[in-house]
Design a protein around this motif. Structure first.
Motif, PDB file in Angstrom:
ATOM      1  N   GLY A 148       9.665  86.797  61.212  1.00 54.05           N
ATOM      2  CA  GLY A 148       8.389  87.426  61.095  1.00 54.05           C
ATOM      3  C   GLY A 148       8.879  88.003  59.594  1.00 54.05           C
ATOM      4  N   LYS A 149       8.036  88.661  59.319  1.00 56.48           N
ATOM      5  CA  LYS A 149       7.682  89.914  58.128  1.00 56.48           C
ATOM      6  C   LYS A 149       8.414  91.498  58.492  1.00 56.48           C
ATOM      7  CE  LYS A 149       5.888  87.277  54.587  1.00 56.48           C
ATOM      8  NZ  LYS A 149       3.963  88.577  53.017  1.00 56.48           N
ATOM      9  N   LEU A 150       9.131  92.146  57.494  1.00 54.05           N
ATOM     10  CA  LEU A 150       9.137  93.233  58.326  1.00 54.05           C
ATOM     11  C   LEU A 150       9.260  94.203  57.151  1.00 54.05           C
ATOM     12  CD1 LEU A 150      13.796  92.586  57.550  1.00 54.05           C
ATOM     13  CD2 LEU A 150      11.640  91.919  59.866  1.00 54.05           C
ATOM     14  N   ARG A 151       8.562  95.497  58.251  1.00 51.35           N
ATOM     15  CA  ARG A 151       8.940  96.464  57.170  1.00 51.35           C
ATOM     16  C   ARG A 151       9.792  97.147  56.974  1.00 51.35           C
ATOM     17  NH1 ARG A 151       2.964  97.375  60.379  1.00 51.35           N
ATOM     18  NH2 ARG A 151       2.116  95.792  59.939  1.00 51.35           N
ATOM     19  N   LEU A 152      10.461  97.973  56.024  1.00 45.69           N
ATOM     20  CA  LEU A 152      10.929  99.295  56.327  1.00 45.69           C
ATOM     21  C   LEU A 152      11.147 100.316  55.669  1.00 45.69           C
ATOM     22  CD1 LEU A 152      13.725  96.726  53.643  1.00 45.69           C
ATOM     23  CD2 LEU A 152      13.318  96.523  56.063  1.00 45.69           C
ATOM     24  N   ASP A 153      12.048 101.464  56.585  1.00 45.37           N
ATOM     25  CA  ASP A 153      11.308 103.097  56.758  1.00 45.37           C
ATOM     26  C   ASP A 153      12.417 103.167  56.435  1.00 45.37           C
ATOM     27  OD1 ASP A 153      10.406 105.112  57.244  1.00 45.37           O
ATOM     28  OD2 ASP A 153       9.887 105.035  58.931  1.00 45.37           O
ATOM     29  N   GLU A 174       9.243 102.059  53.166  1.00 48.14           N
ATOM     30  CA  GLU A 174       8.200 102.859  53.429  1.00 48.14           C
ATOM     31  C   GLU A 174       9.100 104.000  53.017  1.00 48.14           C
ATOM     32  OE1 GLU A 174       5.863 105.375  57.156  1.00 48.14           O
ATOM     33  OE2 GLU A 174       6.505 102.670  57.774  1.00 48.14           O
ATOM     34  N   GLN A 175       8.446 105.110  52.430  1.00 42.15           N
ATOM     35  CA  GLN A 175       9.251 106.765  51.990  1.00 42.15           C
ATOM     36  C   GLN A 175      10.640 106.818  51.507  1.00 42.15           C
ATOM     37  OE1 GLN A 175       7.303 109.419  51.354  1.00 42.15           O
ATOM     38  NE2 GLN A 175       8.789 109.779  50.352  1.00 42.15           N
ATOM     39  N   PHE A 201       5.652 102.195  50.121  1.00 40.38           N
ATOM     40  CA  PHE A 201       4.109 102.790  50.852  1.00 40.38           C
ATOM     41  C   PHE A 201       5.006 104.801  51.033  1.00 40.38           C
ATOM     42  CE2 PHE A 201       2.100  99.842  51.650  1.00 40.38           C
ATOM     43  CZ  PHE A 201       0.850  99.997  52.627  1.00 40.38           C
ATOM     44  N   ALA A 202       3.877 105.491  51.053  1.00 38.73           N
ATOM     45  CA  ALA A 202       4.231 107.163  51.281  1.00 38.73           C
ATOM     46  C   ALA A 202       4.532 107.902  52.341  1.00 38.73           C
ATOM     47  CB  ALA A 202       3.562 108.388  50.881  1.00 38.73           C
ATOM     48  N   ASP A 203       4.757 108.016  53.467  1.00 33.02           N
ATOM     49  CA  ASP A 203       4.856 108.872  53.973  1.00 33.02           C
ATOM     50  C   ASP A 203       4.772 110.011  54.562  1.00 33.02           C
ATOM     51  OD1 ASP A 203       4.529 109.358  57.174  1.00 33.02           O
ATOM     52  OD2 ASP A 203       6.218 108.280  57.726  1.00 33.02           O
TER      53      ASP A 203
END
Length: 330
Positions: free
Chosen positions: A173-178, A205-206, A228-230
């Motif tokens: 799947g896809k990834l969200r990086l933080d 993210e941030q 994205f802002a966190d």
């Protein structure tokens, strides 16, 4: 009406390492409000990044007890009072959540009805992988059967290129990086992104520190993925500032301090054309379940906080195939 606070010790299933610290357990707090046969609860998940710790939470709860009126007649009255107090926002939310739960019980009205939001009985969440040795990642994905989640959220720092590549090779799947503010400037972030397959990255993210305002402007303009802002967005209003520097915002009740402020942040973000994500801290299923009322309409949900702990004292939420359900409905 009696108010109380008590700690809960949450043991993590694995070392929770992000770019700025590592944890093996978390101490949260439960706010209880009791009157007659009714007993309601809310969770407080303090975060040291925002200057919150257990000692401060307990001191501020004592301040709340000293300054509060004898009784609150409505949610609006409580919320107005909390706005006047200089206390941690996670504590403000825990107090408000407990009172909303109390009003829901005595009125026999759902929290959705009380908050004016649409009912949600299940949500689809991502699952988070902490920073760890690259050679352990494939086994970690298999051990926790992470293919059942549509997307994974990967905690990263400047040295995580290989880790992202390994995960992409072991997960479909896809990834969200933080990044949790790991990068110093836009060029560092762009150099990192140039080494990975950005087609499979939902967003980053941030990556920059919250006060790195000029670099955030440059990064948004040049980034091949959404930013994205966190940490950049806590309890503040969502303004044009965010639209200029980010593609989306991560809204958390523990940062916003109130259901109503979080809902206002989400509405304003959408007006500005920003994507919205509802996120969480490391929380028990009490805190996660109390997030459900604001989930409708968010573009992304990252509510795996209770999936990271092995001794949930409430067991209010059940996960199956990457979806969270209220346990009593499942």
């Amino acid at each position: 009406m009696k108010w109380n606070i008590r700690p809960i010790e949450l043991e993590l299933k694995f070392d929770w390492k992000i770019s700025r610290n590592t944890s093996t357990k978390k101490t949260n707090y439960v706010i209880e409000v009791e009157e007659g046969d009714f007993k309601a609860k809310g969770e407080v998940a303090p975060n040291i990044r925002y200057g919150e710790d257990g000692e401060k939470i307990l001191q501020e709860f004592t301040q709340f007890l000293k300054e509060k009126p004898q009784k609150f007649d409505s949610i609006e009255e409580l919320t107005k009072f909390l706005k006047s107090l200089d206390i941690s926002y996670s504590l403000k939310f825990g107090i408000e959540a407990a009172f909303v739960d109390y009003i829901s019980q005595i009125s026999d009205l759902t929290k959705y009805r009380l908050l004016g939001t649409n009912s949600v009985t299940q949500i689809k969440t991502s699952f988070s992988i902490p920073i760890m040795e690259t050679e352990k990642l494939a086994d970690f994905i298999n051990e926790y059967k992470l293919e059942r989640f549509d997307e994974l959220k990967i905690k990263i720092d400047k040295s995580s290129v290989e880790a992202v590549q390994v995960i992409l090779g072991n997960y479909p799947g896809k990834l969200r990086l933080d990044a949790n503010e790991a990068f110093e400037n836009a060029d560092e972030v762009l150099a990192f992104l140039a080494q990975i397959d950005c087609e499979r990255i939902s967003f980053l993210e941030q990556p920059l520190k919250a006060d790195n305002h000029d670099e955030a402007l440059s990064l948004k303009e040049k980034s091949p993925v959404m930013i994205f802002a966190d940490e950049s967005l806590t309890h503040h209003e969502v303004s044009q500032y965010y639209a200029e520097r980010f593609h989306g915002v991560n809204i958390k009740l523990m940062k916003a301090g109130s259901y109503f402020q979080a809902l206002k942040q989400m509405r304003r973000a959408k007006e500005l054309g920003l994507k919205t994500m509802i996120g969480c801290m490391v929380e028990s299923s009490l805190g996660i379940s109390q997030t459900f009322p604001i989930c409708q309409g968010a573009d992304y949900l990252d509510l795996d906080g209770c999936l990271l702990i092995k001794n949930d004292p409430f067991n209010l939420v059940t996960e199956e195939k990457g979806r969270l359900f209220f346990s009593h409905l499942h």
